[in-house]
Each structure stands twice: as C-alpha cells, then as structure tokens.
Write an enzyme that holds these catalytic residues in place. Structure first.
Site, PDB file in Angstrom:
ATOM      1  CE  LYS A 194     -12.499  -7.607   3.718  1.00  0.00           C
ATOM      2  NZ  LYS A 194     -11.837  -6.833   2.658  1.00  0.00           N
TER       3      LYS A 194
ATOM      4  CG  HIS B 234      -1.906  -1.031   1.370  1.00  0.00           C
ATOM      5  ND1 HIS B 234      -2.036  -1.794   2.507  1.00  0.00           N
ATOM      6  CD2 HIS B 234      -2.853  -1.458   0.507  1.00  0.00           C
ATOM      7  CE1 HIS B 234      -3.028  -2.654   2.338  1.00  0.00           C
ATOM      8  NE2 HIS B 234      -3.539  -2.476   1.132  1.00  0.00           N
TER       9      HIS B 234
ATOM     10  NE  ARG C  89      -2.663  -7.601  -5.025  1.00  0.00           N
ATOM     11  CZ  ARG C  89      -3.560  -7.920  -4.114  1.00  0.00           C
ATOM     12  NH1 ARG C  89      -3.195  -8.082  -2.869  1.00  0.00           N
ATOM     13  NH2 ARG C  89      -4.816  -8.090  -4.439  1.00  0.00           N
TER      14      ARG C  89
ATOM     15  CB  SER D 196      -4.189  -6.702   4.439  1.00  0.00           C
ATOM     16  OG  SER D 196      -3.690  -5.459   4.047  1.00  0.00           O
TER      17      SER D 196
END
Ligand code: PNS
Length: 165
Positions: A48, A24, A97, A134
């Site tokens: 979540k 990040h 990514r 994460s």
C-alpha cells in the site's frame, strides 16, 4: 500486592495512521483510560502506498500521544494476531464510525478471535469524527481544502509540508 492487582490489562490500537487524525486520538485516548497499557501498532504494508513512511508515522504518533504515559507506539508486519501473541496482548480496540464500518470490522474481529482467541472491543467514535478518514484528509488537503479541525496542529503542519503547501 495481590495476584489480581499485578495483572496488566493490555490492548492494541492497530492501523495505518497515515497520518494520525483526531478520530484516532479520540479512540486511543479513551482506550488509554480503560487499559493499563495501550500499544498503538502501525502496520508495515509494503503493498500500500503511503504519504508518510512508517518511521515518520511513528514519530508523529509519539508527538501527539506523549500526554498518555500508558501509551506506547510500535510497528508490526504480517498478521495482527501474531503481533498480539508475541506481545501478550489479548484485546484489539477499534473505532466504529458508522454501520458501514461494521460488516468488515466484524469479519476481521471474528477471524482474529478464531485464529488466535484475540478479542476485539468496538468503540463508537465521537460523532464529531464519524466521517473522518486519513485518506479523505489527504485528498482534501491535496486540493487545498481546510482540514485544520480534523488533525492536531503539528500533524497539520507536517501534512502541509509534505504536500508542498
Ligand atoms: O488504518 P487501517 O489501514 O484501516 O488499519 C487496518 C489494520 C491494520 C487494522 C488491518 O488491516 C490489519 O489488522 N492488518 C494486519 C493484517 C492482518 O492481520 N490481516 C488479517 C485480518 S483478519
């Protein structure tokens, strides 16, 4: 000062940041060099479950992003495009990514542009962080794996504390 010079180029880096990783920080730092102001917006997602509260995530982001005078932290609830509209932000910056990120990110980017004319700038992540997420960091740390190269030291400390390690 000319009218052109007074235009503030503003972008948002949205995410869950549970917790913020070096991946990040790579994207946010690079965005900070491209835009006058970068808002790091933490999604408040009641459906979540997260390891850190939104306030904790904002505090951690504040600590590691203090070196960037043109970066500020905020949170948002609901649609990202509504947040962008309210805060006069025309661009979303997202890290890509791998090609596997692309399909979903493209769908969201096209939807956000269609909904509100908000554009998305895709930034290839530093290859060093192409595997970094994460969720993986939390899983590895939970089972005692070494994630010290993936997080800033203060975040690593907070993660270990939270996991009771
Ligand atoms: O770090 P994450 O969890 O991958 O971030 C995802 C995020 C927050 C960028 C994305 O879920 C999002 O923009 N959520 C806000 C809700 C929204 O606008 N949904 C419609 C997308 S087209």
């Amino acid at each position: 000062m000319s009218a052109e010079a007074s235009i503030v180029r503003r972008a948002v880096c949205p995410g869950s940041f549970d917790p913020v990783t070096n991946g990040h920080l790579d994207i946010i730092g690079r965005a900070a060099s491209l835009y006058d102001e970068v808002v790091v917006a933490v999604l408040i997602n009641k459906s979540k479950s997260s390891l850190f509260t939104v306030d904790e995530r904002i505090e951690m982001l504040g600590e590691v992003l203090a070196v960037y005078p043109n970066v500020r932290i905020d949170s948002f609830y609901g649609l990202l495009v509504d947040y962008c509209r309210t805060n006069d932000i025309p661009v979303i910056v997202k890290g890509l990514r791998a090609i596997s990120d692309f399909e979903y990110e493209l769908q969201m980017a096209q939807m956000n542009r269609g909904l509100a004319g908000v554009d998305t700038l895709f930034m290839p992540t530093n290859p060093e962080y192409s595997f970094l997420a994460s969720s993986l960091v939390k899983e590895i740390a939970t089972y005692g794996g070494d994630v010290s190269t993936l997080l800033p030291p203060t975040i690593l400390e907070r993660l270990h504390e939270r996991l009771g390690r």
